[in-house]
Design an enzyme around this catalytic site. Structure first.
Site, mmCIF file in Angstrom:
data_model
loop_
_atom_site.group_PDB
_atom_site.id
_atom_site.type_symbol
_atom_site.label_atom_id
_atom_site.label_comp_id
_atom_site.label_asym_id
_atom_site.label_seq_id
_atom_site.Cartn_x
_atom_site.Cartn_y
_atom_site.Cartn_z
ATOM 1 N N SER A 164 3.511 34.018 -71.122
ATOM 2 C CA SER A 164 4.912 34.302 -70.852
ATOM 3 C C SER A 164 4.950 35.407 -69.816
ATOM 4 O O SER A 164 3.902 35.907 -69.391
ATOM 5 C CB SER A 164 5.626 34.734 -72.130
ATOM 6 O OG SER A 164 4.964 35.846 -72.677
ATOM 7 N N GLY A 166 5.383 35.501 -66.744
ATOM 8 C CA GLY A 166 4.717 35.278 -65.461
ATOM 9 C C GLY A 166 3.213 35.477 -65.485
ATOM 10 O O GLY A 166 2.555 35.380 -64.450
ATOM 11 N N GLU A 305 16.553 28.804 -71.122
ATOM 12 C CA GLU A 305 16.407 29.142 -69.702
ATOM 13 C C GLU A 305 16.611 27.895 -68.858
ATOM 14 O O GLU A 305 15.926 26.891 -69.059
ATOM 15 C CB GLU A 305 15.005 29.690 -69.429
ATOM 16 C CG GLU A 305 14.724 31.006 -70.100
ATOM 17 C CD GLU A 305 13.299 31.480 -69.815
ATOM 18 O OE1 GLU A 305 12.732 31.116 -68.765
ATOM 19 O OE2 GLU A 305 12.757 32.201 -70.667
ATOM 20 N N GLU A 317 12.626 26.594 -70.139
ATOM 21 C CA GLU A 317 12.001 26.818 -71.442
ATOM 22 C C GLU A 317 13.001 27.460 -72.378
ATOM 23 O O GLU A 317 14.134 27.742 -71.998
ATOM 24 C CB GLU A 317 10.711 27.636 -71.321
ATOM 25 C CG GLU A 317 10.861 28.970 -70.665
ATOM 26 C CD GLU A 317 9.546 29.760 -70.656
ATOM 27 O OE1 GLU A 317 8.537 29.290 -71.175
ATOM 28 O OE2 GLU A 317 9.573 30.886 -70.140
ATOM 29 N N ASP A 324 14.958 38.541 -73.446
ATOM 30 C CA ASP A 324 14.994 39.857 -72.777
ATOM 31 C C ASP A 324 16.184 39.984 -71.816
ATOM 32 O O ASP A 324 16.832 41.026 -71.768
ATOM 33 C CB ASP A 324 13.648 40.216 -72.117
ATOM 34 C CG ASP A 324 13.099 39.160 -71.188
ATOM 35 O OD1 ASP A 324 13.798 38.161 -70.917
ATOM 36 O OD2 ASP A 324 11.959 39.338 -70.712
ATOM 37 N N THR A 325 16.513 38.910 -71.103
ATOM 38 C CA THR A 325 17.664 39.000 -70.184
ATOM 39 C C THR A 325 18.961 39.256 -70.963
ATOM 40 O O THR A 325 19.944 39.734 -70.406
ATOM 41 C CB THR A 325 17.829 37.711 -69.359
ATOM 42 O OG1 THR A 325 18.025 36.616 -70.259
ATOM 43 C CG2 THR A 325 16.617 37.425 -68.500
ATOM 44 N N ARG A 406 7.654 47.049 -69.182
ATOM 45 C CA ARG A 406 9.056 47.445 -69.258
ATOM 46 C C ARG A 406 9.162 48.481 -70.374
ATOM 47 O O ARG A 406 8.732 48.234 -71.497
ATOM 48 C CB ARG A 406 9.890 46.212 -69.587
ATOM 49 C CG ARG A 406 11.358 46.447 -69.585
ATOM 50 C CD ARG A 406 12.122 45.144 -69.554
ATOM 51 N NE ARG A 406 11.773 44.330 -70.702
ATOM 52 C CZ ARG A 406 11.505 43.030 -70.655
ATOM 53 N NH1 ARG A 406 11.539 42.385 -69.517
ATOM 54 N NH2 ARG A 406 11.195 42.361 -71.743
HETATM 55 P P1 AMP Z 1 8.652 31.100 -66.973
HETATM 56 O O1 AMP Z 1 7.542 31.955 -67.504
HETATM 57 O O2 AMP Z 1 8.380 29.655 -67.044
HETATM 58 O O3 AMP Z 1 9.999 31.468 -67.568
HETATM 59 O O4 AMP Z 1 8.772 31.473 -65.423
HETATM 60 C C1 AMP Z 1 9.179 32.761 -65.000
HETATM 61 C C2 AMP Z 1 10.052 32.634 -63.759
HETATM 62 O O5 AMP Z 1 9.318 32.029 -62.687
HETATM 63 C C3 AMP Z 1 11.286 31.764 -63.937
HETATM 64 O O6 AMP Z 1 12.340 32.488 -64.547
HETATM 65 C C4 AMP Z 1 11.580 31.370 -62.507
HETATM 66 O O7 AMP Z 1 12.196 32.423 -61.790
HETATM 67 C C5 AMP Z 1 10.183 31.169 -61.926
HETATM 68 N N1 AMP Z 1 9.770 29.760 -62.113
HETATM 69 C C6 AMP Z 1 9.098 29.268 -63.165
HETATM 70 N N2 AMP Z 1 8.903 27.930 -63.043
HETATM 71 C C7 AMP Z 1 9.457 27.570 -61.879
HETATM 72 C C8 AMP Z 1 9.603 26.332 -61.183
HETATM 73 N N3 AMP Z 1 9.087 25.180 -61.645
HETATM 74 N N4 AMP Z 1 10.254 26.339 -59.996
HETATM 75 C C9 AMP Z 1 10.774 27.494 -59.498
HETATM 76 N N5 AMP Z 1 10.660 28.691 -60.089
HETATM 77 C C10 AMP Z 1 10.019 28.746 -61.270
#
Ligand code: AMP
Length: 436
Positions: A164, A166, A305, A317, A324-325, A406
């Protein structure tokens, strides 16, 4: 003793309504405070001592929640009626075994198991529920990743299935379209492949090194998901609440106003609400969130999300817990996401989000306060941050930082989204975090 909706005991009494938080971060801290306000007995567990929610709980335990024996012992010792997982790195089999009889897992053990892994929730949403998502593939080797990147195309995003914020995520950029056409027409397709393979190798290595949780033990390669990159106009979190109607006993679904957010390095930096959306996009968002949360079941808040492009809405997801947001709801709503969660999990009506701001304060925003380095945080400039109109500050009390974390959030209201955001950002800029 089992928990009867509408009935609450007295904390620290044998008939208390006992709630065990598995994971004791900043979101759990706010949930713990709201549960305490209703007179629940709150026990917090995490892998490290003095975690934020431990600081406001009745009792706490330091436990490795991936260890099935340790988790079983904790459940035996505390005998909670409600178990609220706040993190994804948990032994879900123990939760499945623990559910039933006098004990509920929030929202359900199955929902926790499905959402702890990107594969479970993606297959449920896209394949079982036919909810629109980006194109995707799951792979277990670099060779298969190279093929998947070729099939899905570039740009695309590679993420470990169990991660999670990123972590372990790589965006593989598009091969320049002009160069691409020239390469293909002149028979130089190999240049595209070089680009693809080179990035696939980097993405694979990054995902393997940064993956965490059960699959990230290093014994076997971590499965990754390759997703088509969505060129969205904006992304939102739709806080969706499932709670029990006291009159009928049925579960009702309700929504908070949409929350817009800005992510950097896969982690949230700012959020704001109500995020402007077309009525068609909002209706689609509600429909998707209803479908997904109904399939997961149980009571509580879910952070759905979504990516929005015009009137098109794609599911990304869902967190089966406050998001958190959604920290912004501490100032945007009469009943915050944490209060709604506490009520819903206890089988009580979740309440209406209801705006708090009067004229000139209809919009709200949050800005994350980050610390980078190693040490125990010390905060300067809190006084100046609080001089910004409408601002509130939450410092999570994290006992130490290693890496980028954070550690707090600034919250503000305003007459427009821009004003609320500017205030939250200004307040955050006044704060300096030193690691000592
Ligand atoms: P996630 O961990 O899947 O919530 O991804 C974190 C962030 O990365 C998301 O809130 C988006 O800003 C960006 N992101 C994730 N997957 C994608 C995707 N397939 N296309 C574009 N941006 C993405």
């Amino acid at each position: 003793m089992s928990h009867i909706p509408g009935q609450l005991g007295t904390p620290l009494d044998p008939r208390a309504t006992r709630v065990l938080l598995l994971g004791a971060g900043e979101l759990g801290k706010e949930v713990a405070i709201e549960l305490q306000r209703l007179g629940a007995e709150v026990i917090a567990a995490d892998r490290y001592p003095h975690a934020p929610a431990m600081q406001v709980a009745h009792r706490s335990h330091v436990v490795d929640m991936l260890d099935p024996t340790a988790l079983r012992m904790l459940l035996l010792r505390e005998q909670p009626q409600l178990v609220i997982p706040e993190i994804e790195a948990l032994n879900t089999q123990v939760l499945v075994d623990a559910e039933g009889g006098n004990r509920r897992v929030i929202p359900t053990a199955r929902a926790v198991a499905l959402t702890m892994n990107r594969e479970g929730i993606r297959r449920l949403a896209a394949e079982a529920l036919a909810v629109p998502t980006s194109p995707y593939a799951f792979v277990d080797s670099l060779a298969d990743l190279e093929i998947a990147v070729g099939e899905i195309g570039m740009p695309c995003v590679v993420k470990p299935v169990q991660s999670s914020s990123g972590r372990g995520q790589t965006v593989i950029p598009a091969y320049d379209a002009g160069q691409h056409r020239a390469a293909v027409s002149s028979g130089l397709g190999a240049a595209v492949l070089d680009h693809q393979f080179d990035w696939a190798r980097r993405a694979w290595a990054h995902a393997q090194s940064d993956a965490r949780g059960l699959l990230g033990t290093g014994e076997a390669p971590t499965r990754v998901i390759v997703e088509g990159f969505v060129d969205f106009d904006y992304e939102i979190t739709l806080l969706t609440v499932r709670s029990r109607c006291p009159e009928t006993g049925e579960t009702l679904t309700s929504f908070c106003p949409p929350i817009g957010h800005r992510q950097q390095d896969g982690d949230y930096r700012e959020s704001w609400t109500p995020a402007p959306m077309s009525p068609a996009a909002l209706a689609r968002a509600h429909a998707i969130a209803t479908l997904v949360t109904e399939a997961l079941g149980g009571w509580g808040v879910f952070g759905v999300e979504l990516f929005v492009r015009g009137d098109e809405v794609l599911f990304n997801e869902v967190s089966p817990r406050p998001h958190d947001t959604g920290l912004v709801t501490l100032v945007s709503q009469d009943v915050s996401q944490f209060a709604m969660h506490a009520r819903a999990v206890l089988g009580l009506p979740a309440g209406e989000p209801g705006p708090v701001g009067g004229p000139g304060q209809e919009f709200a925003a949050s800005c994350a306060v980050l610390a980078t380095g190693s040490g125990v945080p010390r905060y300067d400039g809190v006084d100046l941050a609080l001089t910004v109109p409408t601002v509130q500050v939450r410092l999570f009390g994290k006992p130490r930082v290693d890496g980028t974390r954070r550690v707090g959030v600034t919250l503000a209201r305003g007459a427009s989204l821009d004003e609320a955001r500017a205030r939250a950002v200004e307040a955050a800029a006044h704060l300096t975090v030193s690691l000592v």
